[in-house]
Design a protein around this motif. Structure first.
Motif, PDB file in Angstrom:
ATOM      1  N   GLN A 233       0.847  -1.200   0.000  1.00  0.00           N
ATOM      2  CA  GLN A 233       0.000   0.000   0.000  1.00  0.00           C
ATOM      3  C   GLN A 233       0.876   1.241   0.000  1.00  0.00           C
ATOM      4  O   GLN A 233       1.705   1.427   0.883  1.00  0.00           O
ATOM      5  CB  GLN A 233      -0.957   0.040   1.185  1.00  0.00           C
ATOM      6  N   MET A 234       0.660   2.088  -1.003  1.00  0.00           N
ATOM      7  CA  MET A 234       1.331   3.375  -1.119  1.00  0.00           C
ATOM      8  C   MET A 234       0.269   4.429  -1.408  1.00  0.00           C
ATOM      9  O   MET A 234      -0.552   4.260  -2.308  1.00  0.00           O
ATOM     10  CB  MET A 234       2.357   3.341  -2.253  1.00  0.00           C
ATOM     11  N   ALA A 235       0.280   5.514  -0.641  1.00  0.00           N
ATOM     12  CA  ALA A 235      -0.645   6.623  -0.867  1.00  0.00           C
ATOM     13  C   ALA A 235       0.149   7.836  -1.341  1.00  0.00           C
ATOM     14  O   ALA A 235       1.255   8.092  -0.854  1.00  0.00           O
ATOM     15  CB  ALA A 235      -1.405   6.955   0.411  1.00  0.00           C
ATOM     16  N   VAL A 236      -0.429   8.573  -2.291  1.00  0.00           N
ATOM     17  CA  VAL A 236       0.222   9.759  -2.855  1.00  0.00           C
ATOM     18  C   VAL A 236      -0.799  10.879  -2.933  1.00  0.00           C
ATOM     19  O   VAL A 236      -1.973  10.647  -3.241  1.00  0.00           O
ATOM     20  CB  VAL A 236       0.791   9.473  -4.264  1.00  0.00           C
ATOM     21  N   ASP A 237      -0.340  12.109  -2.647  1.00  0.00           N
ATOM     22  CA  ASP A 237      -1.250  13.252  -2.706  1.00  0.00           C
ATOM     23  C   ASP A 237      -0.485  14.489  -3.170  1.00  0.00           C
ATOM     24  O   ASP A 237       0.753  14.546  -3.111  1.00  0.00           O
ATOM     25  CB  ASP A 237      -1.873  13.513  -1.333  1.00  0.00           C
ATOM     26  N   ASN A 238      -1.258  15.475  -3.636  1.00  0.00           N
ATOM     27  CA  ASN A 238      -0.738  16.809  -4.003  1.00  0.00           C
ATOM     28  C   ASN A 238       0.507  16.717  -4.876  1.00  0.00           C
ATOM     29  O   ASN A 238       1.566  17.271  -4.566  1.00  0.00           O
ATOM     30  CB  ASN A 238      -0.458  17.628  -2.740  1.00  0.00           C
ATOM     31  N   VAL A 239       0.352  16.029  -6.003  1.00  0.00           N
ATOM     32  CA  VAL A 239       1.436  15.902  -6.975  1.00  0.00           C
ATOM     33  C   VAL A 239       1.445  17.136  -7.862  1.00  0.00           C
ATOM     34  O   VAL A 239       0.401  17.536  -8.397  1.00  0.00           O
ATOM     35  CB  VAL A 239       1.261  14.637  -7.832  1.00  0.00           C
ATOM     36  N   ARG A 240       2.594  17.753  -8.014  1.00  0.00           N
ATOM     37  CA  ARG A 240       2.700  18.887  -8.930  1.00  0.00           C
ATOM     38  C   ARG A 240       4.045  18.881  -9.640  1.00  0.00           C
ATOM     39  O   ARG A 240       5.076  18.641  -9.045  1.00  0.00           O
ATOM     40  CB  ARG A 240       2.460  20.219  -8.237  1.00  0.00           C
ATOM     41  N   LEU A 241       3.948  19.080 -10.940  1.00  0.00           N
ATOM     42  CA  LEU A 241       5.106  19.240 -11.820  1.00  0.00           C
ATOM     43  C   LEU A 241       5.046  20.662 -12.329  1.00  0.00           C
ATOM     44  O   LEU A 241       4.080  21.048 -12.995  1.00  0.00           O
ATOM     45  CB  LEU A 241       5.035  18.247 -12.983  1.00  0.00           C
ATOM     46  N   TYR A 242       6.061  21.474 -11.996  1.00  0.00           N
ATOM     47  CA  TYR A 242       6.005  22.881 -12.364  1.00  0.00           C
ATOM     48  C   TYR A 242       7.348  23.364 -12.894  1.00  0.00           C
ATOM     49  O   TYR A 242       8.386  22.699 -12.722  1.00  0.00           O
ATOM     50  CB  TYR A 242       5.534  23.739 -11.188  1.00  0.00           C
ATOM     51  N   LEU A 243       7.323  24.524 -13.535  1.00  0.00           N
ATOM     52  CA  LEU A 243       8.521  25.076 -14.143  1.00  0.00           C
ATOM     53  C   LEU A 243       9.550  25.427 -13.071  1.00  0.00           C
ATOM     54  O   LEU A 243       9.216  25.928 -11.999  1.00  0.00           O
ATOM     55  CB  LEU A 243       8.164  26.315 -14.969  1.00  0.00           C
ATOM     56  N   ASN A 244      10.803  25.161 -13.372  1.00  0.00           N
ATOM     57  CA  ASN A 244      11.908  25.376 -12.444  1.00  0.00           C
ATOM     58  C   ASN A 244      12.062  26.866 -12.143  1.00  0.00           C
ATOM     59  O   ASN A 244      12.265  27.675 -13.053  1.00  0.00           O
ATOM     60  CB  ASN A 244      13.190  24.836 -13.082  1.00  0.00           C
ATOM     61  N   PRO A 245      11.970  27.278 -10.861  1.00  0.00           N
ATOM     62  CA  PRO A 245      12.101  28.707 -10.547  1.00  0.00           C
ATOM     63  C   PRO A 245      13.478  29.274 -10.861  1.00  0.00           C
ATOM     64  O   PRO A 245      13.632  30.496 -10.946  1.00  0.00           O
ATOM     65  CB  PRO A 245      11.804  28.766  -9.036  1.00  0.00           C
ATOM     66  N   ALA A 246      14.479  28.413 -11.065  1.00  0.00           N
ATOM     67  CA  ALA A 246      15.817  28.909 -11.393  1.00  0.00           C
ATOM     68  C   ALA A 246      15.842  29.676 -12.715  1.00  0.00           C
ATOM     69  O   ALA A 246      16.666  30.574 -12.908  1.00  0.00           O
ATOM     70  CB  ALA A 246      16.809  27.744 -11.450  1.00  0.00           C
ATOM     71  N   HIS A 247      14.917  29.330 -13.632  1.00  0.00           N
ATOM     72  CA  HIS A 247      14.936  29.957 -14.964  1.00  0.00           C
ATOM     73  C   HIS A 247      13.568  30.450 -15.413  1.00  0.00           C
ATOM     74  O   HIS A 247      13.423  30.889 -16.557  1.00  0.00           O
ATOM     75  CB  HIS A 247      15.451  28.958 -16.006  1.00  0.00           C
ATOM     76  N   ASN A 248      12.567  30.381 -14.546  1.00  0.00           N
ATOM     77  CA  ASN A 248      11.205  30.723 -14.957  1.00  0.00           C
ATOM     78  C   ASN A 248      10.578  31.689 -13.963  1.00  0.00           C
ATOM     79  O   ASN A 248       9.957  31.276 -12.983  1.00  0.00           O
ATOM     80  CB  ASN A 248      10.368  29.447 -15.067  1.00  0.00           C
ATOM     81  N   PRO A 249      10.743  32.992 -14.192  1.00  0.00           N
ATOM     82  CA  PRO A 249      10.184  33.993 -13.278  1.00  0.00           C
ATOM     83  C   PRO A 249       8.663  34.056 -13.369  1.00  0.00           C
ATOM     84  O   PRO A 249       8.053  33.591 -14.348  1.00  0.00           O
ATOM     85  CB  PRO A 249      10.810  35.295 -13.763  1.00  0.00           C
ATOM     86  N   VAL A 250       8.064  34.620 -12.351  1.00  0.00           N
ATOM     87  CA  VAL A 250       6.644  34.988 -12.406  1.00  0.00           C
ATOM     88  C   VAL A 250       6.528  36.308 -13.150  1.00  0.00           C
ATOM     89  O   VAL A 250       7.325  37.226 -12.929  1.00  0.00           O
ATOM     90  CB  VAL A 250       6.062  35.139 -10.992  1.00  0.00           C
ATOM     91  N   THR A 251       5.543  36.419 -14.043  1.00  0.00           N
ATOM     92  CA  THR A 251       5.286  37.675 -14.736  1.00  0.00           C
ATOM     93  C   THR A 251       4.079  38.354 -14.104  1.00  0.00           C
ATOM     94  O   THR A 251       2.995  37.763 -14.023  1.00  0.00           O
ATOM     95  CB  THR A 251       5.032  37.443 -16.231  1.00  0.00           C
ATOM     96  N   ILE A 252       4.283  39.586 -13.625  1.00  0.00           N
ATOM     97  CA  ILE A 252       3.200  40.408 -13.089  1.00  0.00           C
ATOM     98  C   ILE A 252       2.981  41.565 -14.067  1.00  0.00           C
ATOM     99  O   ILE A 252       3.909  42.318 -14.378  1.00  0.00           O
ATOM    100  CB  ILE A 252       3.544  40.966 -11.695  1.00  0.00           C
ATOM    101  N   VAL A 253       1.759  41.675 -14.572  1.00  0.00           N
ATOM    102  CA  VAL A 253       1.408  42.725 -15.528  1.00  0.00           C
ATOM    103  C   VAL A 253       0.620  43.799 -14.791  1.00  0.00           C
ATOM    104  O   VAL A 253      -0.465  43.536 -14.269  1.00  0.00           O
ATOM    105  CB  VAL A 253       0.578  42.157 -16.691  1.00  0.00           C
ATOM    106  N   VAL A 254       1.165  45.002 -14.729  1.00  0.00           N
ATOM    107  CA  VAL A 254       0.493  46.142 -14.101  1.00  0.00           C
ATOM    108  C   VAL A 254      -0.139  46.976 -15.202  1.00  0.00           C
ATOM    109  O   VAL A 254       0.546  47.433 -16.122  1.00  0.00           O
ATOM    110  CB  VAL A 254       1.476  46.991 -13.274  1.00  0.00           C
ATOM    111  N   SER A 255      -1.461  47.168 -15.123  1.00  0.00           N
ATOM    112  CA  SER A 255      -2.154  47.942 -16.157  1.00  0.00           C
ATOM    113  C   SER A 255      -2.993  49.029 -15.506  1.00  0.00           C
ATOM    114  O   SER A 255      -3.350  48.937 -14.325  1.00  0.00           O
ATOM    115  CB  SER A 255      -3.033  47.037 -17.027  1.00  0.00           C
TER     116      SER A 255
END
Length: 349
Positions: A233-255
């Motif tokens: 028995q193995m349980a797994v939860d909250n799996v996420r594969l996301y872009l590496n923060p080392a090279h992928n900034p968040v873009t905030i658009v101010v309008s």
């Protein structure tokens, strides 16, 4: 486009004391490639599948959604002696500059002599199937289980399959009853990989840093047991594969809307800061360009997603603040794009 329509920006509400005007963020694009909390009634077939090689080795080990998480369970009747996998595989993703994080419980008893492993695996999916994986279990002998890493970076050289790669880590003793978070990082440009177990919010390296070349990526959640009659028995939860923060900034658009072919409020050279909501630590900051976009690099030693507070400054004056909540696998990710429209500012309650 956010600035395409001409509109007059409403004046900022009159602040009292140290209040900063607030605006609801507008979500535009996610840096999460896969984010699954297993909250539906059954496995999401658009994300996960069970190919024959994950079924035929152990026809008695199945997969189900139970109490909001994925459960791989059943009595082991291995068809062979090696690579007796059972579990699920994700869809494929083009991106290779990624972080994989998951929470897991390993509830199998460690009886008998042989291999009992609970695995979170990040893979290229190409022949010869280069991959890296973090494991809780043991390789073969009658010995205590431990956290360890294995990988395939050269053809027919499965490092960590027959002998442990240091550093390993002893069992905490609560693997069957508490959630343990694992993290696998892959630097796409450099092909560098490191796996971690998160202990008391600290990232503890499991296995050595290693180089694995990926052409694309997918996830495998699985067990590997070659001992018969083990109630796996193995349980797994909250799996996420996301872009590496080392090279992928968040873009905030101010309008702010446009009047006379110009922004009605300053959007250029505005300082954007992103703070983690709970700890208040600064995750990153950047200045907006002439189009109002700020590309904010994020800390790499943080597990995403996070609840975040975004503050925009015009010089030393805070212009607006916005909050992105976190719930399970939703929140702020590296590579996200969010917009803040100054025309919709209001005082916080």
């Amino acid at each position: 486009m956010l600035l395409a329509a001409a509109a007059v920006a409403a004046p900022a509400p009159a602040a009292t004391g140290n209040e900063i005007p607030y605006v609801n963020p507008f979500f535009m694009l996610s840096g999460a490639l896969l984010a699954d909390g297993f909250d539906g009634p059954q496995l999401d077939a658009t994300l996960w599948s069970r190919p024959s090689w994950l079924v035929d080795n152990h026809k008695t080990i199945g997969v189900k959604i139970e109490s909001g998480h994925l459960v791989i369970s059943g009595l082991s009747h291995p068809a062979g002696g090696s690579h007796q996998y059972a579990g699920v595989i994700s869809k494929y993703f083009r991106d290779t500059d990624v972080v994989l994080a998951a929470e897991m419980q390993a509830q199998s008893p460690f009886n008998g002599e042989g291999r009992i492993q609970h695995m979170v695996h990040l893979c290229s999916g190409d022949y010869p199937d280069f991959f890296t994986e973090i494991i809780f279990g043991r390789i073969a002998a009658v010995e205590p289980p431990r956290w360890h890493t294995a990988y395939l970076a050269k053809v027919c050289e499965y490092s960590g399959h027959g002998a442990y790669l240091e550093p390993t880590r002893p069992a905490t003793g609560s693997e069957a009853s508490q959630w343990h978070t694992v993290v696998l990082t892959h630097d796409g440009p450099a092909s560098k990989t490191q796996n971690y177990l998160v202990v008391n919010e600290q990232w503890v390296p499991i296995g050595p840093s290693h180089s694995v070349r990926f052409n694309h990526t997918h996830i495998e959640l699985k067990v590997d047991v070659n001992i018969p009659d083990i109630p796996v028995q193995m349980a797994v939860d909250n799996v996420r594969l996301y872009l590496n923060p080392a090279h992928n900034p968040v873009t905030i658009v101010v309008s702010s809307g446009v009047s006379g072919n110009r922004p009605t409020l300053p959007i250029h050279n505005q300082k954007v800061q992103i703070f983690e909501e709970n700890s208040k630590r600064l995750l990153g900051e950047a200045l907006t360009d002439e189009g109002g976009e700020a590309h904010v690099p994020l800390r790499t030693d943080v597990l995403y997603p996070v609840a975040a507070t975004i503050t925009v400054w015009d010089g030393t004056t805070p212009v607006v603040q916005s909050k992105i909540p976190r719930k399970a696998v939703s929140g702020l990710y590296p590579g996200d794009v969010w917009a803040l429209d100054l025309r919709h500012r209001q005082l916080t309650k």
